[in-house]
Scaffold this motif. Structure first.
Motif, short mmCIF file in Angstrom:
data_model
loop_
_atom_site.label_atom_id
_atom_site.label_comp_id
_atom_site.label_asym_id
_atom_site.label_seq_id
_atom_site.Cartn_x
_atom_site.Cartn_y
_atom_site.Cartn_z
N LYS A 149 0.85 -1.18 0.00
CA LYS A 149 0.00 0.00 0.00
C LYS A 149 0.89 1.24 0.00
O LYS A 149 2.10 1.15 0.23
N SER A 199 -6.07 1.75 -3.80
CA SER A 199 -4.95 1.30 -2.99
C SER A 199 -5.16 1.76 -1.56
O SER A 199 -5.60 2.90 -1.33
N ARG A 206 -6.15 -2.92 4.14
CA ARG A 206 -6.14 -2.98 2.68
C ARG A 206 -7.54 -2.68 2.17
O ARG A 206 -8.55 -2.91 2.84
N PHE A 261 -7.54 5.65 1.74
CA PHE A 261 -7.26 4.97 0.48
C PHE A 261 -7.07 5.98 -0.63
O PHE A 261 -7.44 7.16 -0.50
#
Length: 312
Positions: free
Chosen positions: A163, A266, A274, A305
């Motif tokens: 990430k 991502s 995640r 994200f």
């Protein structure tokens, strides 16, 4: 789906959670390495990654592997993108970080690009902790949206995932901090791909309908993400709404409908959370993208994200 050569992309399943995506017309003699990004799709805690990509006589074959929350192979949906050196583009760079144990190195030059013609480098500061330097890609002073966006995908055959933590600009250079983990959430050294762009889609093109953002307030009921790290080619302001469940979000991209196109997500920030895409649908003139984030124990959790949307 889309293919700039006009071909029709196809997929072959070779085993549980193992796929080969054929992109016709994108290979052949003289093909440069390019870059691949992958995002798992759906409502469960699966994750997907790229394990290989290479040209055939005329095509590009991309191998994708998908895993459940425990790290076991699993069949699931996913999004995949491939691009090579874009032409007449600015504010764009990518790397395949191919040496996960070196303290500092130049990634394979066949699989990296920088629109300023500089050479990208990678440094390792600890287990699974990396910084990609994109020289010359920082926004000039006065740019109203200087941040750009980042997409990271783990590479290899294990169930590790990666990430983006942050992407600060220091002087003229852009630095992308990447963190990688095992399926149980332990830091680990592994290979990955990383793309940075500003004002473009993830292919480096300032064309088509495109939008991106960094969702930076994971617990807020509804908000406008940090303006410096978002973009909308229709001129609208992207927003994020928190759903009823933890880690469930709806991203509104004004003016970017109709349907179709492509989405990449991502996880971002600290920790081993995640994220994946659950849907993207138009409503009127706007595009709405669903995102779900998970902890390493597959529990749904609030998380930052990054998200990129593109429609040719």
């Amino acid at each position: 789906q889309h293919n700039s050569s006009g071909g029709t992309n196809t997929i072959t399943r070779s085993g549980t959670g193992s796929y080969v995506v054929k992109l016709p017309g994108l290979g052949g003699a003289g093909t440069v390495g390019g870059i691949v990004q992958v995002t798992a799709y759906g409502s469960g805690p699966e994750s997907c990654k790229v394990s290989n990509w290479h040209p055939t006589p005329s095509d590009i074959d991309v191998s994708v592997l998908c895993f459940d929350g425990s790290g076991a192979p699993v069949d699931t949906f996913y999004d995949v993108s491939f691009s090579t050196y874009p032409t007449e583009v600015v504010n764009h760079g990518y790397v395949w970080a191919n040496d996960p144990f070196s303290a500092s190195y130049v990634p394979n030059t066949f699989y990296q690009f920088n629109s300023t013609c500089n050479t990208n480098t990678v440094s390792r500061s600890g287990v699974g902790k990396y910084t990609v330097k994109f020289p010359g890609l920082a926004a000039p002073p006065g740019d109203p949206q200087p941040g750009g966006t980042v997409k990271v995908t783990a590479y290899g055959t294990s169930s590790d995932f990666c990430k983006v933590e942050s992407w600060p600009a220091i002087g003229p250079d852009e630095f992308v901090d990447v963190r990688c983990f095992t399926a149980p959430g332990l830091a680990t050294d592994t290979q990955y791909t990383a793309t940075y762009t500003r004002g473009n889609n993830l292919f480096g093109q300032a064309a088509g309908k495109r939008g991106y953002l960094r969702a930076d307030q994971p617990s807020a009921p509804s908000y406008t993400p940090i303006f410096s790290d978002q973009f909308n080619s229709a001129g609208g302001t992207n927003t994020v709404t928190h759903g009823a469940l933890p880690g469930n979000y709806s991203v509104k991209l004004p003016g970017l409908a109709p349907s179709g196109g492509h989405v990449e997500v991502s996880g971002a920030g600290l920790g081993s959370g995640r994220c994946k895409v659950t849907s993207w649908v138009p409503s009127g003139a706007d595009e709405f993208v669903g995102v779900q984030c998970y902890t390493q124990t597959t529990a749904k959790t609030d998380s930052q994200f990054t998200l990129s949307f593109y429609q040719p």
